[in-house]
Scaffold this active site. Structure first.
Site, PDB file in Angstrom:
ATOM      1  CG  ASN A 121      -1.998  -1.063   1.119  1.00 11.54           C
ATOM      2  OD1 ASN A 121      -2.402  -1.448   0.020  1.00 11.54           O
ATOM      3  ND2 ASN A 121      -2.444  -1.567   2.246  1.00 11.54           N
TER       4      ASN A 121
ATOM      5  CE  LYS B 253       4.938   9.874  -3.403  1.00 13.61           C
ATOM      6  NZ  LYS B 253       5.742   9.498  -4.520  1.00 13.61           N
TER       7      LYS B 253
ATOM      8  CE  LYS C  72       2.094   0.006  -5.134  1.00 17.24           C
ATOM      9  NZ  LYS C  72       1.902   0.916  -4.000  1.00 17.24           N
ATOM     10  CB  THR C  73       4.936   3.529 -10.592  1.00 18.16           C
ATOM     11  OG1 THR C  73       3.763   2.710 -10.615  1.00 18.16           O
ATOM     12  CG2 THR C  73       5.231   4.019 -12.003  1.00 18.16           C
ATOM     13  CB  THR C  74       8.931   6.027  -7.871  1.00 17.48           C
ATOM     14  OG1 THR C  74       7.776   6.872  -7.922  1.00 17.48           O
ATOM     15  CG2 THR C  74      10.180   6.889  -7.849  1.00 17.48           C
TER      16      THR C  74
ATOM     17  NE  ARG D 176      20.560   0.098 -11.025  1.00 14.88           N
ATOM     18  CZ  ARG D 176      20.259  -0.219  -9.765  1.00 14.88           C
ATOM     19  NH1 ARG D 176      19.736  -1.409  -9.489  1.00 14.88           N
ATOM     20  NH2 ARG D 176      20.478   0.627  -8.790  1.00 14.88           N
TER      21      ARG D 176
ATOM     22  CG  PHE E 206      -6.869   6.884 -12.558  1.00 16.33           C
ATOM     23  CD1 PHE E 206      -6.030   6.089 -11.794  1.00 16.33           C
ATOM     24  CD2 PHE E 206      -6.440   8.148 -12.912  1.00 16.33           C
ATOM     25  CE1 PHE E 206      -4.789   6.548 -11.390  1.00 16.33           C
ATOM     26  CE2 PHE E 206      -5.200   8.625 -12.506  1.00 16.33           C
ATOM     27  CZ  PHE E 206      -4.371   7.819 -11.753  1.00 16.33           C
TER      28      PHE E 206
ATOM     29  CD1 TRP F  88     -10.719   6.944  -9.753  1.00 15.62           C
ATOM     30  CD2 TRP F  88      -9.533   5.055  -9.582  1.00 15.62           C
ATOM     31  NE1 TRP F  88      -9.396   7.287  -9.673  1.00 15.62           N
ATOM     32  CE2 TRP F  88      -8.643   6.154  -9.557  1.00 15.62           C
ATOM     33  CE3 TRP F  88      -9.025   3.763  -9.479  1.00 15.62           C
ATOM     34  CZ2 TRP F  88      -7.269   5.997  -9.443  1.00 15.62           C
ATOM     35  CZ3 TRP F  88      -7.651   3.623  -9.361  1.00 15.62           C
ATOM     36  CH2 TRP F  88      -6.788   4.715  -9.351  1.00 15.62           C
TER      37      TRP F  88
ATOM     38  CD  GLU G 256      -0.237   1.110 -10.616  1.00 15.23           C
ATOM     39  OE1 GLU G 256      -0.671   0.227  -9.851  1.00 15.23           O
ATOM     40  OE2 GLU G 256       0.228   2.179 -10.209  1.00 15.23           O
TER      41      GLU G 256
END
Length: 199
Positions: free
Chosen positions: A39, A41, A43-45, A53, A94, A96, A131
């Site tokens: 949960n 912040k 993950k994508t970063t 790299r 998104f 949603w 995602e």
């Protein structure tokens, strides 16, 4: 002070021996499956950091962005000119916001075709499925298709999957799983997402 320095040196020697042993035991070379979930912040970063790299060494990279594909992405903007980077984004944004299961499923399936192509290409060193976890959870992608693509990809290819609530079967076959825990998130306290920091 001398005793402290002596203890420190002994501890560092022990640590070095342990690390050297681990390095010596790591002899297998192949592509990996990495999962960035949880949960928290970032993950994508983290995935974009690995993309940078790989590109830095001249490797070919393919990125599939589910859900957040229409959002601004500073990393994507900065790296877009790199000839070794190929990015495909789901066109509905998104889920949603759309609230249309049929449209979201169709958009997911369309971009998944690109993902499958990349995962069959042995010249692509790294594939990021950003995602993807939501696509499986919402039933837009059959888990069996995802597992088959992962199992049949080229041996030297690494895949990174990001997103919350990673499926147990995906987690079970991953080489490395990092769970990002949320301790505090500014958004939950009224802080707006900041350009150049959050996206």
């Amino acid at each position: 002070m001398t005793d402290r320095n002596t203890r420190h040196k002994a501890a560092m020697e022990k640590l070095k021996s342990h690390v050297d042993d681990k390095v010596a035991q790591a002899t297998e070379e192949r592509g990996q499956l990495l999962v960035f979930t949880g949960n928290g912040k970032g993950k994508t970063t983290a995935a974009w950091g690995t993309i940078t790299r790989a590109l830095g060494y001249g490797y070919k990279v393919g990125v599939i962005q589910f859900i957040k594909g229409l959002w601004e992405c500073g990393e994507r903007e900065r790296l877009a000119e790199d000839a070794n980077l190929e990015v495909h984004a789901m066109t509905t944004g998104f889920t949603w916001d759309t609230q249309n299961r049929d449209a979201d499923t169709a958009a997911c399936q369309a971009v998944w075709q690109q993902a499958q192509r990349l995962m069959r290409d042995d010249s692509v060193y790294l594939v990021v499925l950003d995602e993807l976890t939501y696509m499986v959870k919402f039933g837009y992608l059959p888990l069996e298709e995802v597992m088959t693509a992962l199992e049949n990809r080229p041996a030297e290819q690494t895949v990174i999957i990001t997103g919350r609530n990673a499926n147990r079967e995906i987690v079970a076959c991953a080489d490395t799983v990092t769970e990002m825990s949320e301790i505090r998130h500014g958004f939950n306290h009224g802080l707006k997402a900041r350009r150049g920091i959050d996206f």
